[in-house]
Design an enzyme around this catalytic site. Structure first.
Site, PDB file in Angstrom:
ATOM      1  N   ASP A   7       5.417  -8.323 -10.008  1.00 34.11           N
ATOM      2  CA  ASP A   7       5.141  -9.514 -10.801  1.00 34.11           C
ATOM      3  C   ASP A   7       6.455  -9.961 -11.445  1.00 34.11           C
ATOM      4  O   ASP A   7       7.366  -9.149 -11.642  1.00 34.11           O
ATOM      5  CB  ASP A   7       4.086  -9.182 -11.855  1.00 34.11           C
ATOM      6  CG  ASP A   7       3.815 -10.332 -12.805  1.00 34.11           C
ATOM      7  OD1 ASP A   7       3.553 -11.447 -12.325  1.00 34.11           O
ATOM      8  OD2 ASP A   7       3.887 -10.116 -14.038  1.00 34.11           O
ATOM      9  N   ASP A   9       6.882 -12.592 -14.408  1.00 36.67           N
ATOM     10  CA  ASP A   9       6.915 -12.905 -15.832  1.00 36.67           C
ATOM     11  C   ASP A   9       6.490 -11.714 -16.685  1.00 36.67           C
ATOM     12  O   ASP A   9       5.406 -11.156 -16.514  1.00 36.67           O
ATOM     13  CB  ASP A   9       6.012 -14.107 -16.123  1.00 36.67           C
ATOM     14  CG  ASP A   9       6.431 -15.328 -15.319  1.00 36.67           C
ATOM     15  OD1 ASP A   9       7.642 -15.567 -15.211  1.00 36.67           O
ATOM     16  OD2 ASP A   9       5.555 -16.028 -14.780  1.00 36.67           O
ATOM     17  N   ASP A 176       2.680  -6.411 -15.778  1.00 34.58           N
ATOM     18  CA  ASP A 176       2.403  -6.246 -17.205  1.00 34.58           C
ATOM     19  C   ASP A 176       1.016  -6.745 -17.589  1.00 34.58           C
ATOM     20  O   ASP A 176       0.580  -6.558 -18.724  1.00 34.58           O
ATOM     21  CB  ASP A 176       3.407  -7.069 -18.023  1.00 34.58           C
ATOM     22  CG  ASP A 176       3.113  -8.566 -17.888  1.00 34.58           C
ATOM     23  OD1 ASP A 176       2.664  -9.192 -18.865  1.00 34.58           O
ATOM     24  OD2 ASP A 176       3.283  -9.106 -16.777  1.00 34.58           O
TER      25      ASP A 176
END
Length: 215
Positions: A7, A9, A176
């Site tokens: 991922d 961001d 996250d």
């Protein structure tokens, strides 16, 4: 050879790339300041897991509607140098390098637009990127999207489509966000990066590795 999915961001970088991009556009006079508040409210929904991604993309792409693709590409090059590269986690760079030394294929997969994700992935030395399709017609941005969005279950769908003619032994996933739970569940080796309390508990319960990356 394995597949490593990262991922973008708040996983590879310490902030949200689209939010940074909108602030850059406003700072350069290419977007109205009110757009930042609209994006903030939509991001509140993202963190709650209730965001309608179509609405988010329509809002955040609005400054580009009618703009020539080469012009925007030039803006993005400047933006990446100023606002993205200084925010990359050192541990993220190390992990990408670790996978590459093993001979793995590294893919950045993000619920941000491909106009941002693809050049960022190139700067990070990734082998490719999967992101939300951003429509260009006759060399200009339409302000619309296309295809299956790389958001929630859409990430799993896009990876499955991309993998059809490829063969990997195992899949690693790094994120996250609770929105990436489907992708993490499909991975052989799942890593959660700086998770909130809910995702941390999920990781502990499922035996996933928890990483604390600092800038």
């Amino acid at each position: 050879m394995d597949l490593a999915l990262f991922d973008l961001d708040e996983t590879l970088i310490c902030e949200d790339s689209t939010g940074l991009w909108l602030r850059w556009l406003v700072s350069q006079g290419f977007a109205a300041e009110e757009l930042l508040e609209q994006e903030r409210l939509l991001m509140d929904q993202y963190y709650q897991g209730t965001l309608a991604m179509e609405e988010y993309m329509n809002t955040t792409l609005s400054p580009l509607a009618g703009m020539a693709a080469p012009t925007v590409a030039g803006w993005i090059r400047r933006f990446i140098q100023r606002d993205i590269l200084p925010r990359v986690y050192p541990s993220a760079r190390e992990r990408i390098s670790w996978h590459q030394q093993r001979g793995d294929t590294v893919i950045v997969i993000s619920a941000s637009g491909e106009h941002l994700v693809e050049p960022i992935a190139q700067h990070l030395g990734a082998d490719g990127a999967l992101a939300i399709g951003v429509e260009i017609i006759d060399g200009r941005y339409s302000g619309a999207t296309y295809g299956t969005m790389t958001y929630k279950e859409g990430k799993v769908t896009r990876v499955a489509d991309w993998k059809k003619d490829k063969n990997f032994q195992h899949t690693w996933a790094y994120s996250d966000s609770k929105n990436d739970l489907p992708m993490l569940e499909h991975a052989d080796h799942a890593h959660v990066i700086n998770p909130d309390a809910w995702l941390h508990q999920e990781a502990v319960t499922r035996g996933w590795e928890v990483c604390r990356w600092v800038k």
